[in-house]
Design an enzyme around this catalytic site. Structure first.
Site: not given
Ligand code: NAD
Length: 490
Positions: A51, A92, A146, A176, A180, A214, A233, A238, A336
């Site tokens: 967005r 969006d 997740k 994920h 592995k 962690e 979490d 996992h 953690k």
């Molecule tokens: P983040 O907050 O860093 O990124 C969110 C992204 O979604 C941004 O690019 C934002 O612009 C986009 N976004 C939000 N609302 C939107 C909308 N309405 N339309 C279009 N785009 C939109 O989040 P993240 O850390 O990358 O995590 C993303 C997902 O992955 C979550 O479900 C999180 O639980 C999961 N996850 C993340 C990790 C990690 O290491 N970051 C690990 C496991 C799971």
């Protein structure tokens, strides 16, 4: 005569959340590696969607920057091929007009893969809008990150919302850990060898330990984490997946439904916890300030800035009430700000029923142990007793020796790059293989058990005990395992 229809434009991957943390650290590098190995589908186009209104060129520059953060060198030919596939769409997707504009931008396509790397709170609305814009059809696969809910009720609501627009066969729920190499090796070890199966029971296995430790704290992620805690979490997904792979019966084949059916049977056999037993079976912790990785760090309460009972550590003992595992405890712990980063499964075999060796040799004896390391190294080693070489007054001496199936060593001469777990999973999404993805029934069974654990500890008034950052959890964690006559494998 009707006009010839427009040629299809090939497959498209839509990366919702294309500028987010997960996309930058894991998904885009994984896709790049698949490109370098020639494994991306022919003609695949990749749309980063977010967005933040950046231009496609700025996005491509940011993709390069994300790759440079984790790659030592970037193979330029592969990069040129890769970036030619990448485009960016700002909008969006929870709004019908946003989804419609995305559909217009993509234009014609054959298969469509939509990766939801966004907060699950927007899955229902995004699904509705994307389906309304004609982007979810029979040739669409949805990849879900997740957490699938925070409890059984919210997970059912989320699964129902997605099920309105796609069949279970079209849905790929990511855990994920299942991508592995070592987890897949656990499947190979158990089901491609005859040696382990006769030993894989409560007759010979004393207990199982699963640890996900962690060193990092929660930091800025506290608004999310404080709602979830370590149980929801980490353990619900996992760790329970790892437990299922250790404990499940051999499936008839590797068909996704056969494997998932066996995992669901394990989940159904997990003994529920009750108010009466929970304080003997569960230890909760919350880190305070301390020293982690040589640096002074703040405590969880300071990060959150208000009182909270959310656990940043949990250890528990559980039982699988079926014929194979009756009476064999499974110890799970995760937290953690622990002293080291480690993900490990330990299968501890029972001691010998009778020793033929002398007292001095017996003093060296340890029971066999299978240690499966997933992080930071990926390795499987079987600790066996061996004769210690050389002569000694006491006669024969023994020593434990690990028989190692180190992946790093075995493949050091083969280009040896360690794969990101998401590479395997993305490839399987393109191939349509759901074996390493989580079925709705698994998610909901896991939540049902986890909800019971949380409910039992609330009824019993169990609160997290403090542990200083950089230490191995609250004091009770050792008592938990010692009560069963065991010790943590540290
Ligand atoms: P983040 O907050 O860093 O990124 C969110 C992204 O979604 C941004 O690019 C934002 O612009 C986009 N976004 C939000 N609302 C939107 C909308 N309405 N339309 C279009 N785009 C939109 O989040 P993240 O850390 O990358 O995590 C993303 C997902 O992955 C979550 O479900 C999180 O639980 C999961 N996850 C993340 C990790 C990690 O290491 N970051 C690990 C496991 C799971």
């Amino acid at each position: 005569m009707s006009q010839a229809s427009e040629p299809k434009k090939g497959p498209v991957l839509v990366l919702l959340g294309g500028t987010g943390d997960l996309a930058r650290r894991m998904l885009l590098p994984s896709l790049f590696h698949l490109e370098a190995d020639g494994l991306l589908p022919d003609g695949l186009r990749i749309y980063g969607v977010a967005r933040d209104g950046q231009s496609p060129d700025t996005y491509r520059t940011n993709v390069r920057a994300a790759l440079e953060l984790r790659e030592k060198t970037i193979e330029e030919d592969a990069w040129k091929r890769f970036i030619a596939r990448v485009d960016y769409f700002s909008g969006d997707v929870t709004k019908p007009e946003g989804a419609k504009a995305l559909a217009d931008a993509i234009g014609g396509h054959s298969e469509l893969y939509i990766y939801f790397s966004v907060s699950p709170s927007i899955y229902p609305k995004a699904c509705e809008s994307l389906a309304g814009a004609g982007l979810i059809r029979e040739n669409t696969r949805l990849v879900l990150e997740k957490p699938i809910g925070r409890d059984l009720e919210s997970s059912k609501a989320l699964n129902c919302a997605v099920a309105k627009v796609a069949t279970e066969e079209q849905i790929f729920r990511i855990d994920h850990y299942l991508g592995k190499e070592t987890v897949q090796n656990l499947i190979a070890l158990r089901f491609a060898n005859i040696a382990f199966e006769p030993l894989w029971t409560n007759h010979t296995i004393d207990h199982v330990q699963i640890t996900v430790a962690e060193t990092e704290g929660v930091g800025d992620r506290w608004p999310y984490y404080n709602e979830y805690g370590a149980l929801r979490d980490m353990l619900q997904n996992h760790m329970i997946q790892l437990l299922c792979l250790v404990a499940m019966e051999p499936p008839a084949d590797l068909d996704p439904d056969s494997v998932r059916a066996e995992k669901v049977k394990v989940l159904k056999a997990l003994r529920p916890m009750s108010r009466a037993t929970v304080s003997q079976e569960v230890v909760l912790g919350q880190y305070t300030s301390g020293v982690s990785d040589g640096k002074s760090v703040t405590g969880y309460l300071d990060e959150v800035g208000k009182p909270t009972d959310t656990e940043t550590f949990i250890a528990l003992r559980c039982f699988i009430d079926n014929w194979r595992w009756a009476g064999t405890p499974f110890f799970l712990r995760t937290g953690k700000r622990l002293p080291e980063r480690r993900t490990q499964i330990v299968i501890q075999f029972k001691p010998l029923p009778h020793s033929i060796f002398s007292n001095s040799a017996n003093a060296d004896m340890v029971a066999n142990r299978l240690v499966i390391d997933l992080q930071p190294q990926e390795d499987i080693s079987l600790v066996l007793m061996n004769q210690r070489p050389g002569l000694a007054q006491e006669g024969m001496r023994l020593q434990p020796m690990p028989l190692s199936l180190s992946l790093a060593k075995a493949y050091s001469g083969h280009g040896g790059r360690r794969r990101i777990a998401y590479e395997r999973l993305l490839l399987d999404v393109f191939r349509g293989d759901r074996t390493l993805f989580v079925h709705r029934n698994e998610v909901e069974e896991a939540w049902a058990w986890v909800d019971g654990v949380a409910e039992a500890w609330q009824q019993a008034g169990l609160k997290p005990k403090n542990y200083a950052a950089g230490t191995s959890g609250p004091a009770g964690v050792h008592a938990l395992i010692e009560r069963s006559g065991h010790q943590w494998h540290d």
